[in-house]
Design a protein around this motif. Structure first.
Motif, PDB file in Angstrom:
ATOM      1  N   PRO A  22       0.816  -1.207   0.000  1.00  0.00           N
ATOM      2  CA  PRO A  22       0.000   0.000   0.000  1.00  0.00           C
ATOM      3  C   PRO A  22       0.862   1.275   0.000  1.00  0.00           C
ATOM      4  O   PRO A  22       2.066   1.222   0.245  1.00  0.00           O
ATOM      5  CB  PRO A  22      -0.790  -0.112   1.306  1.00  0.00           C
ATOM      6  N   GLY A  23       0.194   2.394  -0.263  1.00  0.00           N
ATOM      7  CA  GLY A  23       0.876   3.693  -0.233  1.00  0.00           C
ATOM      8  C   GLY A  23       0.546   4.477  -1.495  1.00  0.00           C
ATOM      9  O   GLY A  23       0.362   3.886  -2.554  1.00  0.00           O
ATOM     10  N   ILE A  24       0.461   5.798  -1.356  1.00  0.00           N
ATOM     11  CA  ILE A  24       0.156   6.634  -2.522  1.00  0.00           C
ATOM     12  C   ILE A  24       1.413   7.333  -3.014  1.00  0.00           C
ATOM     13  O   ILE A  24       1.890   7.079  -4.114  1.00  0.00           O
ATOM     14  CB  ILE A  24      -0.938   7.677  -2.189  1.00  0.00           C
ATOM     15  N   GLN A  25       1.973   8.235  -2.175  1.00  0.00           N
ATOM     16  CA  GLN A  25       3.174   8.962  -2.608  1.00  0.00           C
ATOM     17  C   GLN A  25       4.444   8.229  -2.204  1.00  0.00           C
ATOM     18  O   GLN A  25       5.529   8.709  -2.384  1.00  0.00           O
ATOM     19  CB  GLN A  25       3.155  10.391  -2.068  1.00  0.00           C
ATOM     20  N   PHE A  26       4.260   7.049  -1.622  1.00  0.00           N
ATOM     21  CA  PHE A  26       5.398   6.172  -1.307  1.00  0.00           C
ATOM     22  C   PHE A  26       4.878   4.751  -1.365  1.00  0.00           C
ATOM     23  O   PHE A  26       3.679   4.524  -1.509  1.00  0.00           O
ATOM     24  CB  PHE A  26       5.949   6.473   0.085  1.00  0.00           C
ATOM     25  N   LEU A  27       5.765   3.774  -1.250  1.00  0.00           N
ATOM     26  CA  LEU A  27       5.348   2.394  -1.069  1.00  0.00           C
ATOM     27  C   LEU A  27       5.735   2.016   0.353  1.00  0.00           C
ATOM     28  O   LEU A  27       6.885   2.229   0.750  1.00  0.00           O
ATOM     29  CB  LEU A  27       6.061   1.468  -2.057  1.00  0.00           C
ATOM     30  N   ALA A  28       4.804   1.476   1.123  1.00  0.00           N
ATOM     31  CA  ALA A  28       5.093   1.152   2.518  1.00  0.00           C
ATOM     32  C   ALA A  28       5.950  -0.107   2.592  1.00  0.00           C
ATOM     33  O   ALA A  28       5.482  -1.170   2.971  1.00  0.00           O
ATOM     34  CB  ALA A  28       3.805   0.982   3.310  1.00  0.00           C
ATOM     35  N   MET A  29       7.217   0.036   2.195  1.00  0.00           N
ATOM     36  CA  MET A  29       8.173  -1.074   2.289  1.00  0.00           C
ATOM     37  C   MET A  29       9.513  -0.509   2.726  1.00  0.00           C
ATOM     38  O   MET A  29       9.852   0.622   2.380  1.00  0.00           O
ATOM     39  CB  MET A  29       8.291  -1.800   0.951  1.00  0.00           C
ATOM     40  N   PRO A  30      10.281  -1.267   3.509  1.00  0.00           N
ATOM     41  CA  PRO A  30      11.505  -0.721   4.100  1.00  0.00           C
ATOM     42  C   PRO A  30      12.498  -0.195   3.077  1.00  0.00           C
ATOM     43  O   PRO A  30      13.258   0.723   3.373  1.00  0.00           O
ATOM     44  CB  PRO A  30      12.108  -1.920   4.843  1.00  0.00           C
ATOM     45  N   GLU A  31      12.508  -0.770   1.876  1.00  0.00           N
ATOM     46  CA  GLU A  31      13.513  -0.384   0.890  1.00  0.00           C
ATOM     47  C   GLU A  31      13.144   0.910   0.162  1.00  0.00           C
ATOM     48  O   GLU A  31      13.969   1.471  -0.551  1.00  0.00           O
ATOM     49  CB  GLU A  31      13.700  -1.491  -0.155  1.00  0.00           C
TER      50      GLU A  31
END
Lengths: 314, 412
Positions: free
Chosen positions: B357-366
């Motif tokens: 998920p995420g709009i202006q980012f991707l909710a992933m550590p990398e």
């Protein structure tokens, strides 16, 4: 640190009888012992973290994956050299360091030669020349970014308008010349450092010898190349080496002026990003180790170059 | 916690209004955003238990919840009759949840929208559509460019950073139908849709954007709009507060339109500084007491009365936008802000489904590292030093490295 100079000499007023070996040893330790805590402290504060960094650089350690920590051998180093961004960071670091050291060395030498002459207000000028070096790096970087380079309200474009009138070109300095922008601002900061060391060297010249050379009919240029430069050799080496070691670590200007964009991300900035943004401790440590090795190599190369230059001359 | 003004206010109000009533003393550590992220991730990944509560954003909450570093809040919410969870805006609740459980409570939230100078558009005889599309905005930017001496058509961020140029740019990529990864973890950074979006953004800012675009972040664009150097600005809804503040030269001159779209219905982003409770904490009950006070309606009213309604940590509760006192200071932008936050859908940001998920980012550590590195090349493209294709080819390499790790994880 005058222990070595006094060790060989007999203290004045002692009896002529030779002290025994044990006494000598005890005396030597009596001199060393007070220094030991400082030595231990230095080793603990500097070498242990570096050793830890070397260990971590062989580990796969990302803060986001705490269950996934282990040794990976040379994997981090391989990635440091194969990853495009790291390669670019190495190139940027070399370009920045070499050009800044050389430019500030040449400028510093020129200014030192000028300040070596006697003239009215020399003290004030010397103080003013040293000032840039005393400005906090991050503040200097902000000053350059906003007060000088800014295309809308910066001093540079303001001067262009002042000189060339209303339709003067208004270049966007940082976008058009990103590396030169950082180089110029760092040269401004480091020239005084070079100048200080070289000025100290110039002022320790034996002037009577120069006087004699002048009487023998040597012109200024000959005096400069045959007497001043050889005398300055050590000072040039020192300033190159110290300058290179400090400038390899330049971070504030890259961080402030370009945020590492436009191909200006050098190794310190890359390490900062890998550590703080990527939370990848292993790769950040590997890049740190590579930077230290690179600094050592640059230092040795710089010394050799300067060294051979003088060999040819003599 | 992060040392933003709203948090500093909270710190100042806690002793008198929270500790005095509950007897729970709160010790704060406030740091700048970059440092706070690093410290919090070290603290929570090692589960040191030094902090009970941390300010986490909707970027970290799903990651931390997945790693088991923070506790679900559903039981606390159910047991706490005074806490009005219903009032929290749905899109925020979704973005602070993980696998159907709530893991974070928002403190203040924001989306993005298009801010423009109503007076300049009127003078030029132009109108802003109800829901502008990006081509329409580009058209307007061309017509507004130079409307006044030294005025650019539009201001868009170009400063490298995953939280700088990547935020607005990623929303543009989403609405053009691009994405970073497919659900099967194939990197798509140099795919046609992604390239089209970035080309559009770069062209727009080069042709009708502000000068010095490659070094402009949120602050620089805010200054540009305030100083009359740009006619439009697409950025965070939280900017409106300072644009409409007393003494601002553009107060009352601005209009607010929803984030421009192409193929999606909305494209505004979603961001919220929020509270999470560390799993290793031994004082979870007290931690919840504090969070339920700090994120409550009562706290917003307290700030309004004590410090003024412009300082309210808004953008998280529906009731804020029914509060007469708040609307008095925020009338110009309250409604567009609320609508932008409500319409944001972090689960379906783009045209294609996304693996995270995420709009202006991707909710992933990398993502922070990848986004930042890609953003450096995009910044170079904005400065005209790289072509968009070159920039995205390098970005594709980075994304492919990460995709490979995820594919390997899914197979194992």
């Amino acid at each position: 640190m005058s222990t070595q100079t006094t060790a060989g000499r007999k203290a004045p007023g002692t009896a002529a009888g030779q002290p025994s070996q044990t006494m000598k040893k005890a005396g030597a330790w009596a001199r060393r012992a007070p220094l030991l805590p400082a030595l231990v402290f230095v080793i603990v504060m500097t070498q242990l973290p570096f050793a830890a960094t070397i260990v971590i650089s062989f580990m796969n350690w990302n803060a986001y994956y705490p269950d996934d920590i282990g040794f990976t051998g040379f994997d981090n180093f391989v990635r440091v050299f194969t990853d495009t961004n790291t390669r670019e960071a190495v190139v940027a670091t070399v370009i920045l360091t070499v050009s800044i050291v050389l430019l500030s060395l040449v400028l510093g030498l020129a200014i030192a030669l000028l300040l070596d002459r006697k003239f009215l207000g020399r003290g004030i000028v010397r103080t003013m020349m040293i000032t840039p070096f005393l400005v906090v790096p991050i503040a200097a970087a902000l000053l350059w970014k906003h007060a000088l380079y800014n295309p809308e309200y910066g001093l540079l474009n303001g001067l262009l308008t002042l000189v060339l009138g209303a339709d003067a070109p208004q270049p966007d300095w940082i976008s058009t010349y990103p590396l030169p922008s950082i180089i110029v601002s760092l040269v401004w900061q480091w020239t005084p450092f070079m100048m200080l060391i070289l000025l100290a060297g110039l002022q320790s010249r034996p002037l009577d010898v120069i006087e004699a050379a002048r009487l023998d009919g040597a012109n200024n240029w000959q005096i400069f190349t045959h007497m001043t430069l050889p005398h300055l050799r050590r000072y040039l080496e020192l300033s190159t080496l110290l300058g290179a070691i400090y400038i390899v670590q330049a971070f504030d200007h890259v961080f402030t002026i370009t945020q590492g964009g436009l191909g200006t991300a050098n190794l310190p900035y890359f390490i900062y990003q890998t550590f703080y943004v990527g939370q990848d401790y292993g790769r950040a440590s590997a890049a740190g180790v590579v930077t230290v090795l690179g600094t050592i190599i640059i230092g040795i190369l710089a010394l050799r170059t300067v060294f051979s230059m003088f060999k040819e001359e003599s | 916690m992060v040392n933003n003004p709203q948090m500093v206010d909270l710190q100042a109000l806690t002793a008198e209004h929270f500790t005095a009533e509950t007897g729970i003393a709160v010790n704060f550590t406030a740091l700048p955003e970059n440092d706070v992220r690093a410290n919090i991730s070290q603290e929570f990944s090692s589960q040191a238990g030094q902090y009970d509560v941390a300010s986490l954003s909707n970027f970290e909450i799903p990651i931390y919840a997945g790693a088991g570093w923070i506790v679900p809040m559903d039981d606390f919410i159910a047991a706490d009759e005074d806490y009005d969870q219903e009032d929290i805006l749905d899109s925020l609740e979704t973005s602070l949840s993980y696998e159907g459980q709530v893991y974070g409570q928002p403190f203040y939230g924001e989306s993005s929208f298009l801010m423009y100078r109503k007076d300049i558009l009127e003078a030029e005889g132009l109108t802003m559509p109800e829901q502008p599309t990006w081509p329409e905005v580009a058209e307007l930017a061309a017509q507004l460019d130079g409307a006044e001496p030294g005025m650019a058509g539009i201001c868009l961020r170009g400063l490298p950073g995953w939280g700088q140029v990547m935020a607005p740019l990623t929303t543009v990529v989403n609405t053009f139908g691009g994405n970073y990864f497919t659900v099967d973890w194939e990197a798509r950074v140099n795919a046609p849709e992604f390239t089209e979006a970035v080309t559009f953004y770069v062209d727009l800012v080069q042709e009708h954007g502000q000068s010095g675009a490659a070094q402009s972040g949120f602050t620089e664009c805010l200054n540009n709009l305030t100083q009359g150097n740009t006619a439009m600005w697409y950025d965070a809804t939280s900017a409106a507060g300072s644009l409409e503040a007393e003494g601002s030269p553009v107060q009352g001159l601005l209009g607010y339109a929803p984030a421009p779209v192409v193929e999606t219905d909305s494209s505004g982003w979603l961001y919220a500084w929020s509270w999470g409770i560390q799993a290793a904490s031994e004082k979870q009950e007290e931690a919840w007491e504090f969070i339920s006070w700090a994120s409550s309606q009562e706290y917003e009213e307290l700030v309004g009365e004590e410090l003024g309604w412009t300082s309210v940590p808004a953008g998280k509760r529906a009731s804020t936008y029914e509060n007469e006192d708040y609307l008095e200071v925020a009338s110009a932008f309250a409604e567009p802000t609320l609508r932008a936050i409500q319409e944001a859908d972090p689960e379906n940001a783009g045209v294609e489904p996304s693996p995270v998920p995420g709009i202006q980012f991707l909710a992933m550590p990398e993502f922070p590292a990848m986004g930042t590195q890609i953003s450096q090349d995009i910044s170079s493209a904005i400065a005209g030093r790289l072509s968009v294709d070159e920039a995205l080819d390098q970005g594709q390499e980075l994304a492919e490295d990460i995709a490979e790790i995820y594919r390997a994880r899914e197979d194992s």
